[in-house]
Design a protein around this motif. Structure first.
Motif, short mmCIF file in Angstrom:
data_model
loop_
_atom_site.label_atom_id
_atom_site.label_comp_id
_atom_site.label_asym_id
_atom_site.label_seq_id
_atom_site.Cartn_x
_atom_site.Cartn_y
_atom_site.Cartn_z
N LYS A 157 -5.01 -15.90 9.15
CA LYS A 157 -4.78 -15.24 10.44
C LYS A 157 -3.90 -14.00 10.25
O LYS A 157 -4.19 -12.92 10.81
CB LYS A 157 -4.11 -16.21 11.41
N ASN A 161 -4.91 -10.06 10.91
CA ASN A 161 -4.07 -9.21 11.75
C ASN A 161 -3.62 -7.96 11.00
O ASN A 161 -3.54 -6.86 11.57
CB ASN A 161 -2.85 -9.98 12.24
N SER A 162 -3.32 -8.14 9.71
CA SER A 162 -2.90 -6.98 8.91
C SER A 162 -4.05 -5.99 8.74
O SER A 162 -3.84 -4.77 8.73
CB SER A 162 -2.37 -7.43 7.55
N ASP A 165 -4.35 -4.14 12.01
CA ASP A 165 -3.26 -3.15 12.12
C ASP A 165 -3.51 -1.96 11.21
O ASP A 165 -3.26 -0.80 11.59
CB ASP A 165 -1.92 -3.81 11.77
N TYR A 329 -11.51 -16.97 10.67
CA TYR A 329 -10.68 -15.85 10.24
C TYR A 329 -11.24 -15.21 8.96
O TYR A 329 -11.13 -14.00 8.76
CB TYR A 329 -9.23 -16.30 10.02
#
Length: 337
Positions: A157, A161-162, A165, A329
């Motif tokens: 996860k 997310n990285s 971003d 994910y």
């Protein structure tokens, strides 16, 4: 042997013979035989009578004139009668040994005592104890797998997310470089960065990022403040069988019960040590305690055979759900490549 004290206790308490017989789950005629001494009382029933009148077995059989239980001076609690044949002094001595024993010593005594049981009674009690050990082992094994899956899910996860971003950072970095090349500013007295932030305000709002995030996006990704990609997690589980944990030994499993439960197990085996056949119900007691342990407890107070861990089926269902999340994910991460 005539048990006059049973009769005396009953009469002193104004308890009819029929009432006591009913409480002991025996016939009035059988109780009469016991009081008159025409029949020997089974050890288990003798202990039940002692519990009924809140006295010691030694007092009932005339081995002591002390009616009340000896109390542990440290706790002021009654000391259990560890074995019907023990005198008060022997019982107190064993109590002190148990109180100072480590969990490992208690487990060693339990196993040694079980080995001394007659073959049939040993087989029954050993089977019940093994079922308890299996319940503990299964519960902690699936809990360990659950914890590993949670860590794996969280790593994937965080990785996704990285990537998200980093993609956003790349968007603002390119937009900023393009803005700088135009050489224009919304306000000539502003710094280029502040002017750009005003210029890109609609993008900041639509993409749901903060101004601080945009500022960090403009740093080189190799700098301490830059937004970087996390390395892809090394671990991925396709199935529950892929999640390997170290096998728990019988001793390790029993230690999970804690000292209070181990002492209770030892007492059960001691109190049934001389009983045979149906009079030996150590296995039934252990089976009952296994069922008690199998139910998750939400009580905070200390008690024996209690666990705060979810039961096996609940944890297994949670593990299967985590596997789905990990797969989700992973697939999300592949879309960024």
């Amino acid at each position: 042997m005539k048990f006059e004290r049973i009769k005396n206790l009953r009469e002193d308490s104004d308890i009819p013979q029929a009432q006591l017989a009913q409480a002991l789950n025996i016939s009035q005629r059988t109780l009469s035989h016991y009081e008159c001494g025409t029949r020997d009382i089974p050890i288990n029933l003798l202990m039940k009578i002692a519990d009924y009148f809140d006295c010691t077995v030694d007092y009932l059989v005339g081995r002591s004139d002390r009616k009340e239980h000896i109390k542990d001076k440290a706790t002021e609690k009654s000391i259990p009668q560890y074995h019907p044949a023990y005198t008060e002094e022997e019982n107190l001595q064993l109590h002190e040994q148990i109180k100072n024993a480590t969990d490992e010593e208690l487990i060693e005594w339990i196993m040694h005592l079980l080995d001394m049981y007659p073959s049939k009674e040993k087989a029954r009690s050993e089977s019940a104890l093994n079922q308890l050990i299996k319940e503990i082992t299964d519960r902690y094994t699936i809990k360990r797998k659950y914890d590993l899956l949670v860590n794996c899910r969280d790593e994937w996860k965080a990785y996704v997310n990285s990537l998200a971003d980093y993609e956003l950072a790349e968007f603002f970095r390119k937009k900023y470089n393009a803005y700088k090349r135009t050489g224009t500013k919304i306000c000539k007295d502003e710094l280029c960065l502040d002017s750009f932030l005003r210029y890109a305000d609609n993008d900041v709002r639509s993409k749901g990022v903060s101004v601080e995030f945009v500022r960090r996006s403009l740093f080189n990704e190799n700098s301490s403040q830059g937004i970087k990609k996390k390395p892809q997690p090394e671990i991925f589980y396709f199935s529950l069988d892929d999640v390997t944990v170290e096998q728990m030994s019988s001793t390790e499993a029993l230690k999970k019960l804690g000292k209070k439960s181990l002492v209770k197990l030892l007492i059960i085996l001691l109190q049934n040590a001389d009983a045979t056949g149906n009079d030996n119900n150590a296995d039934l007691h252990i089976m009952f305690l296994t069922r008690k342990y199998a139910r998750q407890s939400h009580k905070k107070e200390d008690s024996s055979f209690k666990t705060m861990i979810q039961d096996y089926n609940q944890l297994r269902d949670n593990c299967l759900q985590l596997l789905k999340e990990i797969q989700y994910y992973r697939e999300e991460a592949q879309q960024y490549k």
